[in-house]
Write a protein that holds these residues in place. Sequence first.
Motif: not given
Lengths: 336, 255
Positions: B100, B120-124, A199-200
């Motif tokens: 990441k 929101g969608d951090r990966d995107a 996770e973050d």
Amino acid sequence: MVIEETRRKRLDRGIKVRTETLYALSTWREMAYLIVPRTVLILGLLLLPLILDMYWQRVLCTAGIYAILALAFDFLAAYVGLVCLGGALFIGAGGYISGLLNAYLGWPPLLCIPIATLAGAVISTFVLLPCLRLRGIYFAIVSFMFPLFAVHIIVALNVFGGTEGISALAILPNIWVEQYLILGMIIVSLFAIRRLVNEDIGLILRGIKDNDQAVRASGISITAYKTKAVFIASLMGCFGGAYLSHLYGWLGISLFAMDFSILPIAACVMGGMGSLVGPVLGAFILTPMSEALRGFGQLRVVLYCLILIGFIVYKPEGLMNYLQRKYHQFEYWERV
Amino acid sequence: MDGEALLQVKNISKSFGGVKAVMDVNLSLFKGEILGIIGPNGSGKTTLVNLITGFVRPDSGEVLFKGKKITGIQPHKIANLGLTRTFQIMRPYHSLSAFKNLIVPLNSPRVRRSRGGRLGDRDAVAIDILEEIGFQRDAYVPYKTASSLPLGYLKRLELARCIAMGPEIIICDEIFSGLSMAEIATMVPVLEKLEMEGVTIMMIEHRLRELFRLVNRVIVMNFGEKLAEGIPEEVMKKQDVRKAYLGTEVDNVGG
């Protein structure tokens, strides 16, 4: 003369897509590939009490405490970069709080344990807070000191039972509750931590381990996150301590024994650092082995050390890392 | 012009033991400009960056960001104000994949605030930032582990880490060093684009030719002191600059 040379080739199985958290599964075979190891682990742990006799059931409970400590150690060392030898601190804090609540207020163990887990974790984190600025071996040394401090304070002031300790605490209802409480806790913590590190918050913690300066330059307070990590680890350790005092119905200064700081490291070396499940298995192998070697008397420690050195020399990556590699990769010999 | 300065460094000094790393340096950084800082090895450039971004505390002097004093504030708080930096020695979070790596700055209070608390969608978002800075998404470069990336990508990743913060100032500490001409040529547009978007950039660099194409102004440092300041062509004509930085015998330098 023609010399045929071969070399070993490794190929990743194409289950993981791009990242650690995404899988592309299309067949039952692939699903089984992921589900089977997890099921074997969970069922294995849950079925273990059924095939053991009374004596080994007690050993299993002790092994469980070391397993949960090893998990906490591995989490801090491999994912946060804090080598924490405070295992004894966690056990002591949890054990004393839970035991004292029971002895003085008469609360039942199943109420004392959760309270002690939380309160112990708050205290342990608070105690370790000033040393969070230290890294690596320095943090290890300082965290190793606190259990020794605690023992001296208890003996010098003669509080909480002094050197004698307090006996005749309430114990857990029966051997089955004892076993399944710790086993359940291990399984829950294991999967929770595995989830957490991806996770973050887990990514930030791993960032702190790899390069804490870059994390600070990214606007994140490393002390705040290290504190959270230590709190999570001490929750696990303090649960172990609270459980231990009600397992034997006794609390005393040996709750701060060095074993609780040292054996988890051995379990990590054997099981494989950073694999999380490895240290748990390591503890479940080492603790019974230590019991089985009891017959050798003083030689026990020597044999114990030999086994550890064997692992360090021949399989430095540890059991689980080795097995996981074998499981996730095809290996074959290729003609050059 | 003093009033408009986004960042002001006033009489800042720092010594390590007997070594005077930075002595009484003054400088101003104006909104939207690219400022170059050059100087021989050991002239105190990186220490200056560390002093500005709070990683090292100055012995004396102060740093003002938008007129507010930021000396003595912790580095992560300074970063959250929008003053970001890259590191000369790149150590990415090597166990994580490239995109990441950006999850860390995307979780900072500054980014959280700008997104109204919702991430929101951090990966995107992370992958978009990387793609914009030259990681080919189709070639799966953003998904590779940071430890397996070549130097050029690592430098970009450092810059991406700053961009992810949505910064006002980026201080680049030798972002060109060790790169080939071709790699630098692809980095330059990224920096120019940032400048156009209104990001103020301070560049510490040894690669003068490439630097001089980008910067509006340059400051020369030597032995911890500011030796000269001005537009690149004029500064490089000065005799003491040539002597300190390039040796006496060189007679044809610069862009």
